[in-house]
Design a protein around this motif. Structure first.
Motif, PDB file in Angstrom:
ATOM      1  N   LEU B  13       0.840  -1.194   0.000  1.00 37.21           N
ATOM      2  CA  LEU B  13       0.000   0.000   0.000  1.00 37.21           C
ATOM      3  C   LEU B  13       0.872   1.239   0.000  1.00 37.21           C
ATOM      4  O   LEU B  13       1.983   1.238   0.541  1.00 37.21           O
ATOM      5  N   GLN B  14       0.332   2.283  -0.591  1.00 39.29           N
ATOM      6  CA  GLN B  14       0.951   3.592  -0.445  1.00 39.29           C
ATOM      7  C   GLN B  14       0.520   4.161   0.910  1.00 39.29           C
ATOM      8  O   GLN B  14      -0.582   3.869   1.393  1.00 39.29           O
ATOM      9  N   GLU B  15       1.353   4.953   1.491  1.00 38.66           N
ATOM     10  CA  GLU B  15       0.993   5.625   2.737  1.00 38.66           C
ATOM     11  C   GLU B  15      -0.314   6.382   2.548  1.00 38.66           C
ATOM     12  O   GLU B  15      -0.485   7.106   1.571  1.00 38.66           O
ATOM     13  N   GLN B  38       3.236  -9.227  13.686  1.00 32.84           N
ATOM     14  CA  GLN B  38       4.568  -9.785  13.882  1.00 32.84           C
ATOM     15  C   GLN B  38       5.574  -9.045  13.017  1.00 32.84           C
ATOM     16  O   GLN B  38       5.439  -9.005  11.794  1.00 32.84           O
ATOM     17  N   ASP B  39       6.578  -8.466  13.669  1.00 33.14           N
ATOM     18  CA  ASP B  39       7.680  -7.816  12.961  1.00 33.14           C
ATOM     19  C   ASP B  39       8.789  -8.841  12.765  1.00 33.14           C
ATOM     20  O   ASP B  39       8.913  -9.814  13.538  1.00 33.14           O
ATOM     21  N   PRO B  40       9.630  -8.645  11.738  1.00 34.86           N
ATOM     22  CA  PRO B  40      10.691  -9.631  11.447  1.00 34.86           C
ATOM     23  C   PRO B  40      11.584  -9.879  12.654  1.00 34.86           C
ATOM     24  O   PRO B  40      12.023  -8.941  13.321  1.00 34.86           O
ATOM     25  N   GLY B  41      11.811 -11.150  12.960  1.00 36.91           N
ATOM     26  CA  GLY B  41      12.705 -11.516  14.047  1.00 36.91           C
ATOM     27  C   GLY B  41      12.115 -11.360  15.432  1.00 36.91           C
ATOM     28  O   GLY B  41      12.827 -11.491  16.432  1.00 36.91           O
ATOM     29  N   GLU B  81       5.213   2.614   9.354  1.00 38.61           N
ATOM     30  CA  GLU B  81       5.441   1.820  10.561  1.00 38.61           C
ATOM     31  C   GLU B  81       4.379   0.741  10.790  1.00 38.61           C
ATOM     32  O   GLU B  81       4.528  -0.098  11.688  1.00 38.61           O
ATOM     33  N   ASP B  82       3.345   0.739   9.981  1.00 37.22           N
ATOM     34  CA  ASP B  82       2.345  -0.334  10.040  1.00 37.22           C
ATOM     35  C   ASP B  82       2.793  -1.566   9.256  1.00 37.22           C
ATOM     36  O   ASP B  82       2.128  -2.609   9.295  1.00 37.22           O
ATOM     37  N   SER B  83       3.894  -1.448   8.553  1.00 37.90           N
ATOM     38  CA  SER B  83       4.425  -2.591   7.795  1.00 37.90           C
ATOM     39  C   SER B  83       4.802  -3.715   8.755  1.00 37.90           C
ATOM     40  O   SER B  83       5.544  -3.501   9.724  1.00 37.90           O
ATOM     41  N   LYS B 101      -1.613 -18.333   7.918  1.00 36.59           N
ATOM     42  CA  LYS B 101      -0.229 -18.125   7.507  1.00 36.59           C
ATOM     43  C   LYS B 101       0.155 -16.651   7.460  1.00 36.59           C
ATOM     44  O   LYS B 101       1.326 -16.330   7.262  1.00 36.59           O
ATOM     45  N   GLY B 102      -0.813 -15.777   7.635  1.00 37.33           N
ATOM     46  CA  GLY B 102      -0.506 -14.368   7.742  1.00 37.33           C
ATOM     47  C   GLY B 102      -0.591 -13.600   6.446  1.00 37.33           C
ATOM     48  O   GLY B 102      -0.554 -14.172   5.351  1.00 37.33           O
ATOM     49  N   THR B 103      -0.715 -12.292   6.574  1.00 37.88           N
ATOM     50  CA  THR B 103      -0.639 -11.360   5.447  1.00 37.88           C
ATOM     51  C   THR B 103       0.538 -10.435   5.700  1.00 37.88           C
ATOM     52  O   THR B 103       0.609  -9.784   6.758  1.00 37.88           O
ATOM     53  N   SER B 104       1.451 -10.396   4.747  1.00 37.50           N
ATOM     54  CA  SER B 104       2.611  -9.525   4.844  1.00 37.50           C
ATOM     55  C   SER B 104       2.264  -8.172   4.237  1.00 37.50           C
ATOM     56  O   SER B 104       1.985  -8.067   3.050  1.00 37.50           O
ATOM     57  N   LEU B 105       2.256  -7.133   5.066  1.00 36.19           N
ATOM     58  CA  LEU B 105       1.867  -5.798   4.636  1.00 36.19           C
ATOM     59  C   LEU B 105       3.087  -4.899   4.518  1.00 36.19           C
ATOM     60  O   LEU B 105       3.894  -4.811   5.451  1.00 36.19           O
TER      61      LEU B 105
END
Lengths: 111, 109
Positions: B13-15, B38-41, B81-83, B101-105
């Motif tokens: 998405l665009q901001e 969930q953020d990476p790591g 920051e919502d990514s 399995k989640g949606t990666s935004l």
């Protein structure tokens, strides 16, 4: 307050070795869960502890996996004779009611 | 068998561009539907619990809704920051959560 903590954060082990993963739940939380997150897979339930009741082990993938919870607090997940397919992030969560709060996980790599 | 399916798998998405993530579920006896970020790591971060059809909950730019077959996570005017990866989970007879399995935004400036 302090959240769920897990140690180690990363573990590399050789195939066939045993490993122990530790979880410190949020103080006062009576329920504790272990999940596994593999690459490309969703989180997979492993085992659940509630107070002094017998644990729900229905998610453990094989008898190489076991877990214990001492004194109703800290928990240890043990994997014996590790295999490459055991490589994953192992996540611990705790709860006092229905909402589960997760730790940062332990990334296990079996070489 | 309980099933949780999230769509899309990935979303860019665009901001400021609002959108919705979907979580479809098949479960006998829903006790609760949960959304996590969930953020990476890192481990999943709790966002919402919904218990019955028609229920809605909001937190900042996020609003979660629930029907008898699916839940939506609406993101209004997202910021970079919502990514993150957004995970949906259902709780049925037991206490364990059954996750999709989640949606990666990804939100770009």
């Amino acid at each position: 307050g302090a959240g769920v903590s897990q140690s180690p954060s990363n573990k590399v082990t050789e195939k066939g070795k045993d490993v122990e993963l530790r979880c410190d739940p949020i103080s006062g939380h009576t329920a504790l869960y272990w999940y596994r997150q593999s690459l490309g897979q969703g989180l997979e339930f492993l085992i659940y502890f509630q107070g002094n009741s017998a644990p729900d082990k229905s998610g453990l993938p094989s008898d190489r996996f076991s877990a214990e919870r001492t004194g109703g607090s800290v928990s240890t997940l043990t994997i014996q004779r590790t295999q490459q397919e055991d490589s994953a992030v192992y996540l611990c969560a705790s709860s006092s009611d229905n909402e589960q709060y997760f730790g940062p996980g332990t990334r296990l790599t079996v070489t | 068998e309980d099933q949780v399916t999230q769509s899309p798998e990935a979303l860019r998405l665009q901001e400021g561009e609002s959108s919705s993530l979907n979580c479809s579920y098949t479960v006998s006896g829903l006790r609760g539907l949960f959304w996590y970020r969930q953020d990476p790591g890192k481990g999943p971060e709790f966002l919402f619990t919904l218990y019955s059809a028609g229920e809605e909950k909001e937190k900042e730019r996020l609003k979660a809704t629930l029907t008898k077959k699916e839940s939506f996570l609406h993101i209004t005017a997202p910021k970079p920051e919502d990514s993150a990866t957004y995970l949906c989970a259902v709780q049925a007879d037991g206490y364990a959560l059954n996750f999709g399995k989640g949606t990666s935004l990804l939100v770009t400036p």
